[in-house]
Write an enzyme that holds these catalytic residues in place. Sequence first.
Site, PDB file in Angstrom:
ATOM      1  N   GLY A  15     -43.591 -22.471 -46.132  1.00 37.18           N
ATOM      2  CA  GLY A  15     -44.715 -21.645 -45.682  1.00 37.18           C
ATOM      3  C   GLY A  15     -46.053 -22.350 -45.615  1.00 37.18           C
ATOM      4  CB  SER A  16     -47.201 -25.880 -45.565  1.00 38.34           C
ATOM      5  OG  SER A  16     -46.552 -26.425 -44.445  1.00 38.34           O
ATOM      6  CG  ASN A  17     -46.964 -24.867 -40.105  1.00 41.71           C
ATOM      7  OD1 ASN A  17     -47.856 -25.348 -39.419  1.00 41.71           O
ATOM      8  ND2 ASN A  17     -45.903 -25.563 -40.481  1.00 41.71           N
ATOM      9  CE  LYS A  65     -30.174 -13.253 -33.730  1.00 48.03           C
ATOM     10  NZ  LYS A  65     -30.286 -14.628 -34.115  1.00 48.03           N
ATOM     11  NE  ARG A  91     -31.749 -15.656 -40.679  1.00 49.19           N
ATOM     12  CZ  ARG A  91     -30.530 -15.918 -41.110  1.00 49.19           C
ATOM     13  NH1 ARG A  91     -29.524 -15.979 -40.251  1.00 49.19           N
ATOM     14  NH2 ARG A  91     -30.294 -16.096 -42.390  1.00 49.19           N
ATOM     15  CB  ILE A  93     -35.977 -14.801 -31.368  1.00 47.25           C
ATOM     16  CG1 ILE A  93     -36.965 -15.414 -32.370  1.00 47.25           C
ATOM     17  CG2 ILE A  93     -36.393 -13.394 -30.983  1.00 47.25           C
ATOM     18  CD1 ILE A  93     -37.151 -14.657 -33.656  1.00 47.25           C
ATOM     19  CG  ASN A 107     -40.779 -22.131 -33.040  1.00 49.74           C
ATOM     20  OD1 ASN A 107     -40.969 -21.921 -34.242  1.00 49.74           O
ATOM     21  ND2 ASN A 107     -39.917 -23.049 -32.610  1.00 49.74           N
ATOM     22  CG  HIS A 109     -39.509 -28.290 -32.610  1.00 51.20           C
ATOM     23  ND1 HIS A 109     -38.447 -27.868 -33.399  1.00 51.20           N
ATOM     24  CD2 HIS A 109     -39.174 -29.518 -32.167  1.00 51.20           C
ATOM     25  CE1 HIS A 109     -37.526 -28.805 -33.413  1.00 51.20           C
ATOM     26  NE2 HIS A 109     -37.936 -29.821 -32.673  1.00 51.20           N
TER      27      HIS A 109
END
Length: 189
Positions: A15-17, A65, A91, A93, A107, A109
């Site tokens: 969770g650093s972002n 899902k 995961r 989406i 997102n 990356h």
Amino acid sequence: MSTRPNIAIFASGNGSNMQAIMDYEHLAGEVVLLVCDQPDAYVLERAKEHNLPSFVCSPKHKANKQAYEQSIIQALQKYEVDVIVLAGYMRLIGPDLLHAYEGNIINIHPSLLPSFKGLQAIEQAVEAGVKVTGVTIHYVDEGMDTGPIIAQEAVEIEVDDTLQDVEEKIHAVEHRLYPLTINKIIQEQ
Ligand code: GRF
């Protein structure tokens, strides 16, 4: 969309972002919810420190899902979420969420996409011996790390860099670029 949209962050791990986004003083939206699929993830501690509500839901406890994503959609609706920010959410989406938030899921990356998609992108780049890697922020579609690119920034890999050195450089770029890019997409909407 309202002038100050509500943001949900999806994360599975450290969770650093998320921390960088929460700490950014000029965010053009309000982070109202953390969605986490890992009950032991450290990101949940960070959310507590920020008094940020968390919705923890493991797909293991759902029939499929679709049922998993429907429970998330209900939580997002309860918090009137406009924008979904994936930050280390491990995961894909699925169609239900994509459809409900079409064009409003982003997102981050840790590579210059389309190079080094998928897991362990920083290791992939180091092992490939490339001299330049980086960070990509993109809209999410049904593929893995395939949606339209919003922002990219390059990171050089020096000859004597260790994997840890490269990870630190990449994360420093992520933590600066993600809040700025969230603002950019909000202001364009
Ligand atoms: C980041 O490197 C991000 O690019 C990738 O997963 C990592 C999450 O790190 N999608 P953190 O949980 O935000 O520290």
